[in-house]
Write a protein that holds these residues in place. Structure first.
Motif, PDB file in Angstrom:
ATOM      1  N   ASP A 289      80.211  45.959  47.421  1.00 55.62           N
ATOM      2  CA  ASP A 289      80.750  45.457  46.160  1.00 55.62           C
ATOM      3  C   ASP A 289      81.308  44.043  46.253  1.00 55.62           C
ATOM      4  OD1 ASP A 289      80.117  47.654  44.581  1.00 55.62           O
ATOM      5  OD2 ASP A 289      81.954  48.719  45.094  1.00 55.62           O
ATOM      6  N   SER A 290      81.551  43.557  47.468  1.00 58.50           N
ATOM      7  CA  SER A 290      82.056  42.187  47.632  1.00 58.50           C
ATOM      8  C   SER A 290      80.934  41.192  47.908  1.00 58.50           C
ATOM      9  CB  SER A 290      83.086  42.133  48.759  1.00 58.50           C
ATOM     10  OG  SER A 290      82.553  42.659  49.956  1.00 58.50           O
ATOM     11  N   ASN A 291      79.712  41.703  48.191  1.00 58.34           N
ATOM     12  CA  ASN A 291      78.544  40.847  48.431  1.00 58.34           C
ATOM     13  C   ASN A 291      78.781  39.892  49.599  1.00 58.34           C
ATOM     14  OD1 ASN A 291      77.457  42.027  46.054  1.00 58.34           O
ATOM     15  ND2 ASN A 291      78.491  40.478  44.823  1.00 58.34           N
ATOM     16  N   ASP A 292      79.375  40.412  50.663  1.00 55.69           N
ATOM     17  CA  ASP A 292      79.712  39.594  51.826  1.00 55.69           C
ATOM     18  C   ASP A 292      79.295  40.278  53.115  1.00 55.69           C
ATOM     19  OD1 ASP A 292      81.032  37.440  50.551  1.00 55.69           O
ATOM     20  OD2 ASP A 292      82.847  38.650  50.341  1.00 55.69           O
ATOM     21  N   LEU A 293      79.061  39.436  54.130  1.00 58.36           N
ATOM     22  CA  LEU A 293      78.990  39.888  55.517  1.00 58.36           C
ATOM     23  C   LEU A 293      80.287  39.485  56.203  1.00 58.36           C
ATOM     24  CD1 LEU A 293      75.440  38.985  56.910  1.00 58.36           C
ATOM     25  CD2 LEU A 293      76.357  41.267  56.509  1.00 58.36           C
ATOM     26  N   TYR A 294      80.813  40.402  56.996  1.00 56.44           N
ATOM     27  CA  TYR A 294      82.042  40.126  57.737  1.00 56.44           C
ATOM     28  C   TYR A 294      81.710  40.135  59.230  1.00 56.44           C
ATOM     29  CZ  TYR A 294      84.084  41.179  53.227  1.00 56.44           C
ATOM     30  OH  TYR A 294      84.379  41.176  51.887  1.00 56.44           O
ATOM     31  N   ILE A 295      82.003  39.026  59.899  1.00 58.06           N
ATOM     32  CA  ILE A 295      81.789  38.902  61.335  1.00 58.06           C
ATOM     33  C   ILE A 295      83.119  39.228  62.008  1.00 58.06           C
ATOM     34  CG2 ILE A 295      80.860  37.451  63.164  1.00 58.06           C
ATOM     35  CD1 ILE A 295      78.991  37.779  60.719  1.00 58.06           C
ATOM     36  N   VAL A 296      83.160  40.318  62.771  1.00 59.21           N
ATOM     37  CA  VAL A 296      84.417  40.848  63.283  1.00 59.21           C
ATOM     38  C   VAL A 296      84.402  40.850  64.809  1.00 59.21           C
ATOM     39  CG1 VAL A 296      85.944  42.869  63.326  1.00 59.21           C
ATOM     40  CG2 VAL A 296      84.698  42.294  61.231  1.00 59.21           C
ATOM     41  N   ASN A 297      85.494  40.401  65.412  1.00 64.55           N
ATOM     42  CA  ASN A 297      85.667  40.446  66.859  1.00 64.55           C
ATOM     43  C   ASN A 297      85.957  41.891  67.261  1.00 64.55           C
ATOM     44  OD1 ASN A 297      86.809  40.393  69.493  1.00 64.55           O
ATOM     45  ND2 ASN A 297      87.329  38.243  69.245  1.00 64.55           N
ATOM     46  N   PRO A 298      85.117  42.504  68.102  1.00 61.05           N
ATOM     47  CA  PRO A 298      85.336  43.912  68.451  1.00 61.05           C
ATOM     48  C   PRO A 298      86.574  44.159  69.318  1.00 61.05           C
ATOM     49  CG  PRO A 298      83.518  43.007  69.724  1.00 61.05           C
ATOM     50  CD  PRO A 298      83.890  41.965  68.716  1.00 61.05           C
ATOM     51  N   GLU A 299      87.076  43.118  69.973  1.00 60.45           N
ATOM     52  CA  GLU A 299      88.246  43.292  70.833  1.00 60.45           C
ATOM     53  C   GLU A 299      89.506  43.552  70.012  1.00 60.45           C
ATOM     54  OE1 GLU A 299      88.379  43.451  74.175  1.00 60.45           O
ATOM     55  OE2 GLU A 299      86.186  43.446  74.113  1.00 60.45           O
ATOM     56  N   ASN A 300      89.734  42.721  68.989  1.00 60.79           N
ATOM     57  CA  ASN A 300      90.975  42.831  68.223  1.00 60.79           C
ATOM     58  C   ASN A 300      90.758  43.148  66.744  1.00 60.79           C
ATOM     59  OD1 ASN A 300      89.978  40.374  67.240  1.00 60.79           O
ATOM     60  ND2 ASN A 300      91.310  39.153  68.573  1.00 60.79           N
TER      61      ASN A 300
END
Length: 321
Positions: A289-300
């Motif tokens: 629903d936000s039409n976004d990709l989120y790039i997330v650091n898996p460590e934190n």
């Protein structure tokens, strides 16, 4: 909004406009990318993470809901539950190169047998259909009603059906049905934890009851070993060496869990997120629903970058160089 409901209704909520689109902007052969199949505006978005550059969208003329990239890293196969065929596109040429006449009902597909075959989940025929990469149908195995999630492990294929409390298991060597076992209702999404010989399954819930927990089953006995809290509606999983990441789209939550189910960290991310993938040592999450990709650091679990994509990103497909 429930993903299974959207699979059934996607084509009826999309207004088809314009004529057939024959060519698209070619995707460079040496580039690695993250792509999303967007069902609200019928586009495919491409993002080059290394160059931090969004490539031109492909505006398609069919309501695709998912796809995969062949081992040659150029052929993109796309499917949709209301379509009579799955279609193949060349990324480097930017055009359609073929179709397989499957009939309607294809809701999911994965590469199996080390990338030499494709398994397609068919909800019209309540089956898993195996194809060669050349498009020849090898075998069809019946499943319980409405197969949705497909997982492969050690020459077995595990099939989770949304509308039936029985897991189907297929022997991949001989393509024969093996005894399954009973699971919880309205199950969706899963992860095979090979080290502990476990199958983790999420879901949406049944009726007015929202699913709040992950169910962990013993792969050998089929017995329920434990339940892990991950509210609400845990529907997608991915694992790295040390942790299991769970995406709960009912609460927009991402959980980082240990293999015993203990919560290491959590974060609220996106709006109605369905999809999570691991790419270039980053977690990639699509917000429907936000039409976004989120790039997330898996460590934190810090969100390092947000990338706009087309409307309604429903599945993530990646290609590494």
């Amino acid at each position: 909004m429930k993903k299974i409901f959207m699979l059934v209704t996607a084509a009826f909520t999309i207004f088809l406009t314009g004529c057939s689109f024959d060519t698209f902007e070619p995707i460079p052969g040496k580039s690695s990318f993250i792509s999303t199949i967007n069902i609200k505006d019928m586009t495919i978005s491409f993002y080059d993470l290394e160059k931090d550059m969004r490539l031109p969208d492909w505006k398609v003329d069919k309501p695709y809901i998912g796809g995969m990239i062949f081992p040659n890293k150029d052929t993109l196969l796309l499917y949709g539950n209301t379509l009579d065929s799955v279609d193949l596109y060349s990324l480097s040429k930017g055009k359609k190169i073929g179709s397989w006449e499957t009939g309607k009902g294809i809701v999911n597909g994965i590469l199996v047998q080390n990338g030499s075959e494709i398994a397609l989940a068919d909800q019209e025929r309540d089956s898993i259909r195996f194809y060669s990469l050349e498009g020849k149908e090898i075998k069809e195995n019946k499943t319980e009603k409405d197969p949705l999630t497909i997982l492969e492990n050690e020459q077995k294929l595990y099939v989770i059906s949304f509308n039936h409390k029985m897991l189907s298991i297929i022997d991949m060597k001989n393509k024969v049905q093996l005894p399954g076992f009973e699971i919880h209702a309205a199950a969706a999404g899963g992860l095979l934890n090979q080290q502990k010989r476990e199958l983790w399954i999420g879901g949406h819930g049944e009726g007015t009851t929202v699913e709040e927990r992950i169910h962990v089953y013993d792969l050998k006995s089929g017995k329920l070993k434990k339940e892990i809290a991950a509210p609400a509606m845990p529907v997608n999983f991915i694992k790295d060496k040390d942790s299991i990441y769970v995406l709960s789209h009912g609460s927009n939550m991402l959980y980082k869990l240990g293999e015993n189910g203990e919560i290491k960290a959590s974060i609220k991310v996106g709006a109605n997120p369905f999809e999570i993938e691991m790419f270039d040592n980053k977690l990639i999450i699509a917000g429907y629903d936000s039409n976004d990709l989120y790039i997330v650091n898996p460590e934190n679990l810090n969100v390092e970058k947000t990338v706009r994509v087309g409307k309604g990103p429903f599945q993530i497909v990646t290609r590494e160089r």
